[in-house]
Enzyme design. Sequence first.
Site: not given
Length: 362
Positions: A125, A191, A248, A224
């Site tokens: 972002y 991640k 987000d 995840d």
Amino acid sequence: MPHRVTLIPGDGTGPEIAEATRRVIDASGVTIDWDVQHAGADVMDKNGGNPLPDHVLDSIRTNGVAIKGPITTPVGVGFRSVNVALRKALDLYGQVRPCKSYPGVRSRYDAVDLIIVRENTEDLYAGIEFEQGTEETRELIAWIEERGRSIKPDSGISIKPISVSGARRIVEFAFEYARRNGRSKVTAVHKANIMKFTDGLYLHVAREVASENGDIEFEDRIVDNLSMQLVQRPEEYDVLVLPNLYGDIVSDLAAGLIGGLGLAPGGNFGTHAAVFEPTHGSAPKYKGQNRVNPMAMMLSGVMMLRHLEEAEAADRLESAIAAVIAEGRSVTYDMKEHRDDPTAVGTTEVADAVIDKMGVRV
């Protein structure tokens, strides 16, 4: 002394929920000197196409605190998000989104109490993008391919920066927020198993910061896996700290656990300013219909009052909102069992009910 606060009504349904929020904050007993400023699509033409005029930013810098309604951002075209631009201009690096269950809300869960802490200025972002087909994108692809990597020539490219300094300050912020609010555990979400040099860096810094804050429990989760576990057993988590994009997405997932974005407040914090806002969008198709749920922005007002160290007023307002929800009578259509329930009330009437619960005559 009154608190001087910048109020940005927003656009779409923003002005309606902003007015409802202003009314309930005023009824809480705290004196606010409202500095009303306008931003968004509705004022672009008056400001040379700029949806975030400098005088709005100057107001927030001067007052140090702002609350804003949602602002419309066209999808895929036009100017970048006003919310993102606002956070970058004021270096509002830390976003806090509480996700808390209230009795009376229709949900599959009844005891969720999570805090999402999202890094606000880096990651994908940051807005460092290269448009497909441009000369600079072709040059970038050629440069990358010279170094042994392959990118399809018809690609658009986004850059994902994560810095040591940016990771450190958001994780430190999460630990300090946990400490101030009686929280017991911070979970860093990443991640790092795939993105070794960005998320891997973030995780490394998070572990360093955790070693300096031994009074708070620390753990980490791959994003995840965390998403699955939040759906299975959200009670295992307390404060989650995440890079920008994951924050987000996960904050909306967590909002789904408590009944939706209509009950999801947010606050954006920097060194010199704080801006509070609901998590949801501006819903322009409902503009002027006195129909939308103002409670997410009202709960953002609760966060703002606590930031202003008006804890008693914040508790009074939150208790009144919770009472209206539990009673289930004076709520908008989205909080009824059936969305076409004729007993649903409008935005203004929700504010009236909250004010009444605080013992103030409407």
